[in-house]
Design a protein around this motif. Structure first.
Motif, PDB file in Angstrom:
ATOM      1  N   UNK A  80      -7.462  83.220  59.383  1.00 26.60           N
ATOM      2  CA  UNK A  80      -7.528  83.498  57.952  1.00 26.60           C
ATOM      3  C   UNK A  80      -6.142  83.869  57.455  1.00 26.60           C
ATOM      4  N   UNK A  81      -5.654  83.175  56.445  1.00 21.16           N
ATOM      5  CA  UNK A  81      -4.330  83.447  55.921  1.00 21.16           C
ATOM      6  C   UNK A  81      -4.337  84.770  55.181  1.00 21.16           C
ATOM      7  N   UNK A  82      -3.117  85.316  54.958  1.00 21.23           N
ATOM      8  CA  UNK A  82      -3.016  86.585  54.249  1.00 21.23           C
ATOM      9  C   UNK A  82      -3.593  86.481  52.848  1.00 21.23           C
ATOM     10  N   UNK A  83      -3.350  85.339  52.159  1.00 20.75           N
ATOM     11  CA  UNK A  83      -3.850  85.189  50.800  1.00 20.75           C
ATOM     12  C   UNK A  83      -5.375  85.220  50.767  1.00 20.75           C
ATOM     13  N   UNK A  84      -6.022  84.503  51.679  1.00 16.91           N
ATOM     14  CA  UNK A  84      -7.482  84.487  51.717  1.00 16.91           C
ATOM     15  C   UNK A  84      -8.016  85.865  52.080  1.00 16.91           C
ATOM     16  N   UNK A  85      -7.369  86.533  53.030  1.00 14.59           N
ATOM     17  CA  UNK A  85      -7.813  87.871  53.420  1.00 14.59           C
ATOM     18  C   UNK A  85      -7.677  88.850  52.260  1.00 14.59           C
ATOM     19  N   UNK A  86      -6.549  88.786  51.541  1.00 15.38           N
ATOM     20  CA  UNK A  86      -6.350  89.689  50.409  1.00 15.38           C
ATOM     21  C   UNK A  86      -7.367  89.412  49.307  1.00 15.38           C
ATOM     22  N   UNK A  87      -7.670  88.129  49.069  1.00 11.42           N
ATOM     23  CA  UNK A  87      -8.675  87.781  48.062  1.00 11.42           C
ATOM     24  C   UNK A  87     -10.045  88.299  48.481  1.00 11.42           C
ATOM     25  N   UNK A  88     -10.378  88.136  49.755  1.00 10.17           N
ATOM     26  CA  UNK A  88     -11.649  88.633  50.283  1.00 10.17           C
ATOM     27  C   UNK A  88     -11.751  90.144  50.103  1.00 10.17           C
ATOM     28  N   UNK A  89     -10.654  90.852  50.392  1.00 10.28           N
ATOM     29  CA  UNK A  89     -10.659  92.311  50.271  1.00 10.28           C
ATOM     30  C   UNK A  89     -10.782  92.739  48.815  1.00 10.28           C
ATOM     31  N   UNK A  90     -10.049  92.086  47.913  1.00 10.63           N
ATOM     32  CA  UNK A  90     -10.126  92.422  46.491  1.00 10.63           C
ATOM     33  C   UNK A  90     -11.525  92.175  45.939  1.00 10.63           C
ATOM     34  N   UNK A  91     -12.166  91.112  46.424  1.00  9.50           N
ATOM     35  CA  UNK A  91     -13.500  90.777  45.939  1.00  9.50           C
ATOM     36  C   UNK A  91     -14.505  91.870  46.278  1.00  9.50           C
ATOM     37  N   UNK A  92     -14.293  92.554  47.386  1.00 13.22           N
ATOM     38  CA  UNK A  92     -15.231  93.581  47.831  1.00 13.22           C
ATOM     39  C   UNK A  92     -14.777  94.994  47.470  1.00 13.22           C
ATOM     40  N   UNK A  93     -13.759  95.099  46.601  1.00 13.61           N
ATOM     41  CA  UNK A  93     -13.237  96.382  46.162  1.00 13.61           C
ATOM     42  C   UNK A  93     -13.441  96.509  44.655  1.00 13.61           C
ATOM     43  N   UNK A  94     -13.842  97.670  44.142  1.00 14.76           N
ATOM     44  CA  UNK A  94     -14.008  97.823  42.693  1.00 14.76           C
ATOM     45  C   UNK A  94     -12.777  97.368  41.924  1.00 14.76           C
ATOM     46  N   UNK A  95     -13.029  96.602  40.867  1.00 18.27           N
ATOM     47  CA  UNK A  95     -11.964  95.996  40.079  1.00 18.27           C
ATOM     48  C   UNK A  95     -12.061  96.509  38.649  1.00 18.27           C
ATOM     49  N   UNK A  96     -10.986  97.131  38.123  1.00 14.10           N
ATOM     50  CA  UNK A  96     -11.043  97.639  36.744  1.00 14.10           C
ATOM     51  C   UNK A  96     -11.162  96.529  35.708  1.00 14.10           C
ATOM     52  N   UNK A  97     -10.901  95.271  36.103  1.00 15.74           N
ATOM     53  CA  UNK A  97     -11.021  94.162  35.173  1.00 15.74           C
ATOM     54  C   UNK A  97     -12.448  93.764  34.872  1.00 15.74           C
ATOM     55  N   UNK A  98     -13.408  94.307  35.628  1.00 14.33           N
ATOM     56  CA  UNK A  98     -14.824  94.026  35.372  1.00 14.33           C
ATOM     57  C   UNK A  98     -15.342  94.997  34.324  1.00 14.33           C
ATOM     58  N   UNK A  99     -15.950  94.470  33.302  1.00  8.92           N
ATOM     59  CA  UNK A  99     -16.419  95.303  32.198  1.00  8.92           C
ATOM     60  C   UNK A  99     -17.596  96.182  32.577  1.00  8.92           C
ATOM     61  N   UNK A 100     -17.976  97.092  31.688  1.00  7.15           N
ATOM     62  CA  UNK A 100     -19.114  97.993  31.962  1.00  7.15           C
ATOM     63  C   UNK A 100     -20.426  97.225  32.025  1.00  7.15           C
ATOM     64  N   UNK A 101     -21.312  97.655  32.908  1.00  9.00           N
ATOM     65  CA  UNK A 101     -22.635  97.064  33.057  1.00  9.00           C
ATOM     66  C   UNK A 101     -23.686  98.172  33.075  1.00  9.00           C
ATOM     67  N   UNK A 102     -24.930  97.746  32.941  1.00 15.61           N
ATOM     68  CA  UNK A 102     -26.043  98.687  33.073  1.00 15.61           C
ATOM     69  C   UNK A 102     -26.191  99.110  34.527  1.00 15.61           C
ATOM     70  N   UNK A 103     -26.390 100.393  34.748  1.00 16.86           N
ATOM     71  CA  UNK A 103     -26.619 100.901  36.101  1.00 16.86           C
ATOM     72  C   UNK A 103     -28.104 101.173  36.297  1.00 16.86           C
ATOM     73  N   UNK A 104     -28.565 100.910  37.531  1.00 13.93           N
ATOM     74  CA  UNK A 104     -29.990 101.088  37.826  1.00 13.93           C
ATOM     75  C   UNK A 104     -30.142 101.477  39.296  1.00 13.93           C
ATOM     76  N   UNK A 105     -31.242 102.162  39.643  1.00 11.97           N
ATOM     77  CA  UNK A 105     -31.485 102.486  41.055  1.00 11.97           C
ATOM     78  C   UNK A 105     -31.655 101.215  41.887  1.00 11.97           C
ATOM     79  N   UNK A 106     -31.196 101.268  43.121  1.00  7.48           N
ATOM     80  CA  UNK A 106     -31.337 100.142  44.036  1.00  7.48           C
ATOM     81  C   UNK A 106     -32.792  99.933  44.416  1.00  7.48           C
ATOM     82  N   UNK A 107     -33.156  98.683  44.579  1.00  9.75           N
ATOM     83  CA  UNK A 107     -34.398  98.347  45.248  1.00  9.75           C
ATOM     84  C   UNK A 107     -34.173  98.371  46.756  1.00  9.75           C
ATOM     85  N   UNK A 108     -35.262  98.394  47.520  1.00  8.40           N
ATOM     86  CA  UNK A 108     -35.135  98.473  48.977  1.00  8.40           C
ATOM     87  C   UNK A 108     -34.328  97.303  49.533  1.00  8.40           C
TER      88      UNK A 108
END
Length: 311
Positions: free
Chosen positions: A1-29
């Motif tokens: 896995x190249x550094x670029x793909x790894x960094x993209x993978x990591x950013x995708x799974x990390x909270x991003x301030x560029x994502x707007x507000x959404x409704x929050x709800x309790x998790x289902x099982x």
């Protein structure tokens, strides 16, 4: 896995301030189970921390020291006695090696305990919350693909109250839906079973197919575009079934346009961007042509019972 793909993978799974507000709800099982499964990839791991310094640490300082002596001999002192220098410096070399290994271990512990992705996933499942993004689905069309990967031939599916690994058949159901907002929304359902290397695979039984309802809420790990589940409600979405199997080029293009994995804002999960909408419409036209003329009123309506979906 190249550094670029790894960094993209990591950013995708990390909270991003560029994502707007959404409704929050309790998790289902089911969503909680998927969150815990995702979190296992980001747990603090002593093997990762200790193996590199313990396996490479004892030899790297010695190699560097020897290369330095050889360079010194070749460039400045051709007649120097390397054996004498090595013997006289052995104690210092051992001390330097131990200090190097200790510093490497401390660095790895410091890095992993402060890594924002690891810290996020260490606590996120226990918070028990997801963020919901709502879509109203107006109508859709069903396409198929067969893309078996021998290097990744298992699926994780929700079954009997837990996430299980099953054999991947390679067959996927793709639903291209029009939303009330006027966008194309792409949903994908993968199926377990025996695999086939051909372009055309074996369609699953009708009771196993994804049957979207008109109201869809996609549950995301908070602050990310990583989906943990889909929540359907309301009446069944009018859906046209087709026997259309995607070619390799069509599958690659649709996979990129669907934004299901490793993408960044302002792209949205499942939502096709404007620049890809015309291509998706041409794909829909080809799929509709594969069905042939339809009786008036029957081209988009399929009445089925809703089946739960793990993803």
């Amino acid at each position: 896995m190249s550094d670029d793909i790894y960094n993209l993978f990591t950013r995708f799974q990390t909270p991003d301030p560029g994502i707007g507000p959404r409704e929050r709800a309790p998790m289902l099982a089911q969503e909680l189970a998927w969150a815990r499964e995702r979190a296992t990839m980001h747990r603090f791991n002593w093997v990762v921390v200790l193996v590199p310094p313990l396996s490479l640490g004892p030899v790297l300082p010695g190699i560097v020291f020897l290369l330095g002596l050889l360079a010194y001999q070749g460039l400045s002192a051709p007649g120097v006695d390397l054996d004498r220098i090595i013997g006289a410096s052995f104690g210092w070399l051992v001390l330097a090696t131990l200090l190097f290994m200790a510093a490497w271990i401390v660095h790895n512990v410091w890095r992993d305990t402060r890594d924002p992705t690891k810290r996020y996933w260490a606590s996120m499942p226990d918070q028990g919350l997801v963020e919901l993004e709502h879509h109203t689905l107006v109508s859709g069309i069903c396409l198929w693909s067969n893309d078996y990967d021998p290097d990744c031939n298992t699926l994780m599916q929700w079954s009997d109250g837990k996430v299980k690994y099953v054999q991947d058949s390679g067959v996927s159901q793709w639903i291209l839906a029009r939303t009330a907002a006027g966008h194309w929304l792409v949903l994908k359902e993968q199926f377990s079973g025996d695999f086939s290397y051909g372009r055309v695979g074996q369609m699953p039984a009708s009771d196993k197919l994804l049957q979207p309802q008109q109201q869809l809420a996609i549950a995301f790990a908070p602050g990310t575009n990583l989906p943990l589940g889909r929540r359907f409600d309301g009446a069944l979405m009018p859906l046209m079934d087709t026997p259309y199997w995607l070619s390799a080029d069509e599958l690659k293009r649709l996979d990129e346009a669907a934004h299901h994995w490793n993408f960044l804002p302002p792209n949205r999960y499942g939502v096709v961007n404007d620049q890809d909408a015309a291509w998706v419409q041409r794909l829909v036209d080809r799929a509709q042509a594969s069905v042939g003329p339809q009786p008036a009123g029957d081209c988009c309506a399929v009445q089925r019972e809703q089946a739960p979906s793990p993803q």
